[in-house]
Design an enzyme around this catalytic site. Structure first.
Site, PDB file in Angstrom:
ATOM      1  N   SER A  99      -7.562  -7.453  -0.359  1.00 49.24           N
ATOM      2  CA  SER A  99      -7.250  -7.959  -1.759  1.00 49.24           C
ATOM      3  C   SER A  99      -5.653  -8.666  -1.648  1.00 49.24           C
ATOM      4  O   SER A  99      -5.573  -9.485  -2.512  1.00 49.24           O
ATOM      5  CB  SER A  99      -7.243  -6.845  -2.870  1.00 49.24           C
ATOM      6  N   THR A 121     -10.401  -2.018   0.773  1.00 50.87           N
ATOM      7  CA  THR A 121     -10.523  -0.858   1.743  1.00 50.87           C
ATOM      8  C   THR A 121     -12.051   0.050   1.603  1.00 50.87           C
ATOM      9  O   THR A 121     -12.731   0.405   2.638  1.00 50.87           O
ATOM     10  CB  THR A 121      -9.824   0.017   1.560  1.00 50.87           C
TER      11      THR A 121
HETATM   12  N1  ASP Z   1      -5.237  -3.239   1.527  1.00 50.10           N
HETATM   13  C1  ASP Z   1      -6.218  -2.838   0.762  1.00 50.10           C
HETATM   14  C2  ASP Z   1      -6.922  -3.893  -0.267  1.00 50.10           C
HETATM   15  O1  ASP Z   1      -6.280  -3.909  -1.333  1.00 50.10           O
HETATM   16  C3  ASP Z   1      -6.199  -1.737   0.181  1.00 50.10           C
HETATM   17  C4  ASP Z   1      -7.227  -1.004  -0.825  1.00 50.10           C
HETATM   18  O2  ASP Z   1      -8.264  -1.586  -1.050  1.00 50.10           O
HETATM   19  O3  ASP Z   1      -7.159   0.047  -0.968  1.00 50.10           O
HETATM   20  O4  ASP Z   1      -7.757  -4.794   0.196  1.00 50.10           O
END
Ligand code: ASP
Length: 327
Positions: free
Chosen positions: A56, A13
């Site tokens: 991720s 994110t």
């Molecule tokens: N879905 C995102 C990820 O882990 C969530 C984040 O980075 O806060 O890539």
């Protein structure tokens, strides 16, 4: 003199922005943004490495291992390394790095709960916090650290506890190691328990199964049939399972598949306490290994590292028993 810090970007994110109808998606703007970010420049000489840009959940143990190896080599030329990462699997990448890294210099993972353009954006603040922690002499030899929301956690203890809050990362039952205040970085406590598996390879044939009431042995059988080397079961409470699973657990053990018992609760150790069929004592007497206080997703990675290093199940069993059953 300012420290030299390498900032390795992997995505998440913190590298995303809201693209309207498309939702929140990866963006390539973070690298440029960071190069001109004045607050960073005042803390350290930061060099940015645009290594990956993935959400991720796309990270695999092998990608995490490759990242750890990159950190171990790159840090030779820097005073510390900061890694930006998605929050969803950050605790796994940070923990695997903690296990396999040989460096004692500061290595700090950080992330953001809010994407570019959101109100109350936390990414830039977390990056500056991460760089400040990586530049602090007290951060030396503390293992891999995680800096989020002005708090410092160890990779071993930290968990993503909430899906959306800024304070999503906590160390349940223990609290943070320290804080990042505007004027200084302050450590409140030490982490006394450290573990390493210095390996050149991973063996990813390790499964994780969560115990639920009334479960049967299908998942255990499936793991055995698919050729896994170890099965981690997140059992109930102190490490107890329904007795109907015992024939399946026995089948795994008979085929030299390690069965490792963690707990699905949030804090505390598993113990050979209950002697009823399927209780923790019964499972240990059968030949299962108890994972101490290490959570399922982390002991799974440790098993991958141990199998990558030793290959032989009996050697892995002996290493695990020594570090987790502590008897
Ligand atoms: N879905 C995102 C990820 O882990 C969530 C984040 O980075 O806060 O890539």
């Amino acid at each position: 003199m300012k420290n030299h810090i390498l900032l390795i970007m992997t995505g998440g994110t913190i590298s995303m922005k809201n693209a309207g109808k498309l939702g929140v998606v990866p963006s390539s703007e973070l690298a440029d943004f960071l190069q001109q970010f004045p607050q960073l420049d005042s803390v350290a000489n930061v060099q940015v490495m645009d290594y990956l840009n993935v959400p991720s959940p796309y990270m695999t143990p092998q990608m995490m291992f490759d990242l750890a190896k990159l950190i171990d080599t790159k840090i030779l030329d820097y005073d510390g390394v900061v890694i930006t990462h998605g929050t969803d699997t950050l605790e796994e990448s940070a923990f695997l790095a903690d296990l396999v890294l040989t460096t004692r210099k500061p290595v700090v993972f950080t992330a953001a709960m809010r994407s570019g353009g959101d109100l109350g954006l936390d990414g830039p603040r977390n990056i500056v916090g991460g760089v400040r922690v990586a530049s602090n002499t007290e951060s030396f030899d503390k293992g891999v650290l995680v800096v989020m929301n002005d708090e410092i956690h160890t990779a071993r203890d930290v968990v993503k506890f909430d899906t959306g809050k800024l304070g999503a990362f906590t160390s349940p039952g223990l609290g943070p190691l320290g804080i990042v205040d505007p004027d200084m970085v302050i450590y409140h406590r030490e982490s006394l328990y450290r573990e390493n598996v210095w390996t050149e390879a991973l063996d990813t044939r390790v499964d994780l199964i969560k115990a639920v009431s009334g479960m049967d042995g299908r998942y255990i059988d499936c793991s055995i049939e698919s050729g896994c080397r170890a099965i981690v079961i997140e059992a109930f409470g102190r490490g107890n399972l329904p007795k109907d699973l015992l024939p399946h657990v026995q089948k795994a053990l008979d085929q030299n598949v390690l069965v490792v018992i963690a707990s699905r609760t949030h804090t505390g150790r598993v113990l050979p306490e209950y002697g009823y069929e399927g209780g923790g004592k019964d499972l240990r007497d059968l030949g299962c290994i108890l994972a101490g206080d290490l959570k399922g997703i982390k002991i799974r990675l440790k098993l991958m590292a141990l199998f990558g290093k030793y290959d032989d199940a009996d050697t892995v069993r002996r290493f695990l028993k020594q570090s987790h059953e502590m008897e």
